[in-house]
Design an enzyme around this catalytic site. Sequence first.
Site, PDB file in Angstrom:
ATOM      1  N   SER A   1       1.045  -1.220  -0.093  1.00  0.00           N
ATOM      2  CA  SER A   1      -0.459   0.054   0.070  1.00  0.00           C
ATOM      3  C   SER A   1       1.255   1.767  -0.143  1.00  0.00           C
ATOM      4  CB  SER A   1      -1.608   0.011   1.044  1.00  0.00           C
ATOM      5  OG  SER A   1      -0.424   0.216   2.081  1.00  0.00           O
TER       6      SER A   1
ATOM      7  N   HIS B   1      -3.204  -6.281   2.459  1.00  0.00           N
ATOM      8  CA  HIS B   1      -2.355  -7.064   2.854  1.00  0.00           C
ATOM      9  C   HIS B   1      -2.331  -7.797   2.604  1.00  0.00           C
ATOM     10  CE1 HIS B   1       0.162  -3.413   4.986  1.00  0.00           C
ATOM     11  NE2 HIS B   1       0.577  -3.626   3.229  1.00  0.00           N
TER      12      HIS B   1
ATOM     13  N   GLU C   1      -4.763  -2.228   8.980  1.00  0.00           N
ATOM     14  CA  GLU C   1      -4.325  -2.879  10.598  1.00  0.00           C
ATOM     15  C   GLU C   1      -4.764  -2.964  11.491  1.00  0.00           C
ATOM     16  OE1 GLU C   1      -0.006  -1.973  10.164  1.00  0.00           O
ATOM     17  OE2 GLU C   1      -0.362  -2.105   7.778  1.00  0.00           O
TER      18      GLU C   1
ATOM     19  N   GLU D   1       1.480  -9.500   7.193  1.00  0.00           N
ATOM     20  CA  GLU D   1       2.640  -9.146   8.071  1.00  0.00           C
ATOM     21  C   GLU D   1       2.131 -10.242   9.093  1.00  0.00           C
ATOM     22  OE1 GLU D   1       1.387  -5.350   8.554  1.00  0.00           O
ATOM     23  OE2 GLU D   1       2.699  -3.859   6.889  1.00  0.00           O
TER      24      GLU D   1
ATOM     25  N   ASP E   1      -4.535   0.925  10.996  1.00  0.00           N
ATOM     26  CA  ASP E   1      -3.699   1.774  10.391  1.00  0.00           C
ATOM     27  C   ASP E   1      -4.982   1.887   9.109  1.00  0.00           C
ATOM     28  OD1 ASP E   1      -2.665   3.322   7.979  1.00  0.00           O
ATOM     29  OD2 ASP E   1      -1.257   1.575   7.866  1.00  0.00           O
TER      30      ASP E   1
ATOM     31  N   GLU F   1      -3.625   5.531  12.628  1.00  0.00           N
ATOM     32  CA  GLU F   1      -2.646   6.162  11.064  1.00  0.00           C
ATOM     33  C   GLU F   1      -3.708   6.259   9.698  1.00  0.00           C
ATOM     34  OE1 GLU F   1       0.688   3.320  10.967  1.00  0.00           O
ATOM     35  OE2 GLU F   1       1.056   3.884   8.603  1.00  0.00           O
TER      36      GLU F   1
ATOM     37  N   ASP G   1       1.495   8.640   7.502  1.00  0.00           N
ATOM     38  CA  ASP G   1       2.392   7.699   7.031  1.00  0.00           C
ATOM     39  C   ASP G   1       2.430   7.855   5.483  1.00  0.00           C
ATOM     40  OD1 ASP G   1       3.214   5.211   5.444  1.00  0.00           O
ATOM     41  OD2 ASP G   1       1.722   4.212   5.341  1.00  0.00           O
TER      42      ASP G   1
ATOM     43  N   LYS H   1       9.748   5.367   6.428  1.00  0.00           N
ATOM     44  CA  LYS H   1       9.644   4.015   6.587  1.00  0.00           C
ATOM     45  C   LYS H   1      11.557   5.118   5.094  1.00  0.00           C
ATOM     46  CE  LYS H   1       5.854   2.005   6.195  1.00  0.00           C
ATOM     47  NZ  LYS H   1       4.573   2.320   5.417  1.00  0.00           N
TER      48      LYS H   1
ATOM     49  N   HIS I   1       8.425  -1.438   9.598  1.00  0.00           N
ATOM     50  CA  HIS I   1       8.369  -2.363   8.489  1.00  0.00           C
ATOM     51  C   HIS I   1       7.610  -1.674   6.947  1.00  0.00           C
ATOM     52  CE1 HIS I   1       4.925  -4.836  10.059  1.00  0.00           C
ATOM     53  NE2 HIS I   1       4.570  -3.464   9.903  1.00  0.00           N
TER      54      HIS I   1
ATOM     55  N   LYS J   1       6.938  -0.012  14.717  1.00  0.00           N
ATOM     56  CA  LYS J   1       5.931  -1.388  14.158  1.00  0.00           C
ATOM     57  C   LYS J   1       6.461  -1.990  12.839  1.00  0.00           C
ATOM     58  CE  LYS J   1       2.999   0.195  10.533  1.00  0.00           C
ATOM     59  NZ  LYS J   1       1.237   0.565  10.046  1.00  0.00           N
TER      60      LYS J   1
END
Length: 403
Positions: A44, A149, A158, A200, A236, A277, A304, A329, A357, A380
Amino acid sequence: MMSHIPIIDVRARKVIDSRGNFTVEATVDLEYSTGVCAAPSGASTGATEMQAFAKGGPDESIKFFEKNVKNKIIGFNALDQNSLDTLLRELDGSEYLSNIGGNMATAISIANAKAVAQALDIPLYKYVGGMFSRSLPRPMGNVIGGGRHSKNGTTIQEFLVSTQGKTFLESAYINTRVHKRIGELLSDKLKGVSVGLGDEKAWTASISDMEAVDIIKEATKEISAEHKVKILLGTDFAATEFFKDGKYHYREGIKSRDEQIDFAAHFSKDLGFYFIEDPIEDTDFEGFAEVTKKVGKNSVIVGDDLYTTNPERLKKGIELGSTSGILIKVNQIGTLSSTVETVKMATEAGISRTVSHRSGETTDDFIAHLSVAFGAEFIKTGTIGGERLAKLNELIRIEEDFF
Ligand code: PGA
Ligand code: ZN
């Protein structure tokens, strides 16, 4: 004090990530030390992040590196990380690193920092963070997931937990207890519904977002009572992924911009989520600001996809009061130096940092070190799975330096 350590050699190769896709790794050799770094990849991805690879993929990134970068780097002073990172950008010559690829640039940049840390005989976190890097982050891990994901998961990408234990080891372990309990609850409650693991290693099942909220609350309540420890809830939304034609498209229905802002605030005020998030799509800095204002100090609102670790975007977010937190990131922005610039700006503005990550990971543990160097509130990086534990277990080792 050494002032010049030349780069003797630099090599690039393809390796395989946790999704079974190719990514790139770099090795930087100095006279008496070596640094290796493998870059992760997102699914994403934010619209404004660096291009992970050259058009044509990892092979083309490596070709560009061999032809245009390698010889220019050999002989360069490894201690001058800033100039090395600037050189990488110059040699690439494009705005989004689309010739060398953000992943190749990241791998070279971090491999160089690792080689220098080894040459100076100090851990990477001390080299990047200096002598004041004395705080550990708390582990934040994805326990139920969906979005990009997994297939058939929740609309929200998430559902996360962060145990506030006495030690990093205790916190990381109790996060895994919650993960395990959620697996049990999902199979008890949802007989007949197939349950799996996403990219994940969070549980994924065809349940609604609100069912996921109920399950995470039940599991954390039990595990928190059992271990007598506080467990924070996080989410998230990765809202850009389900934003279309000006509206937010959940599996259960559509929300307008105003409804989405209220929904995000509801996660904080009524559902008790601390970490929230990307609740809003990534062009709406003002929408983010409304959420941040509504939740006040109760929750941290994290950007993010909104920021993509980019100092210019963060500057705008600070001016508008968009968020109280930022996800970091390295491969979104492509070099360690640009990442540090963003982190410094965030720190000065009192914005909470979470080092993260990517969904396609490698066993590289550099983000564990960066989370300490950057004084991050959280790292995270999942709860289980070898590529996630590589980071968590490295922080368990780093924790020994702090006693
Ligand atoms: P990605 O997503 O690594 O797939 O981009 C992770 C996140 O959105 O935090
Ligand atoms: Zn995200």
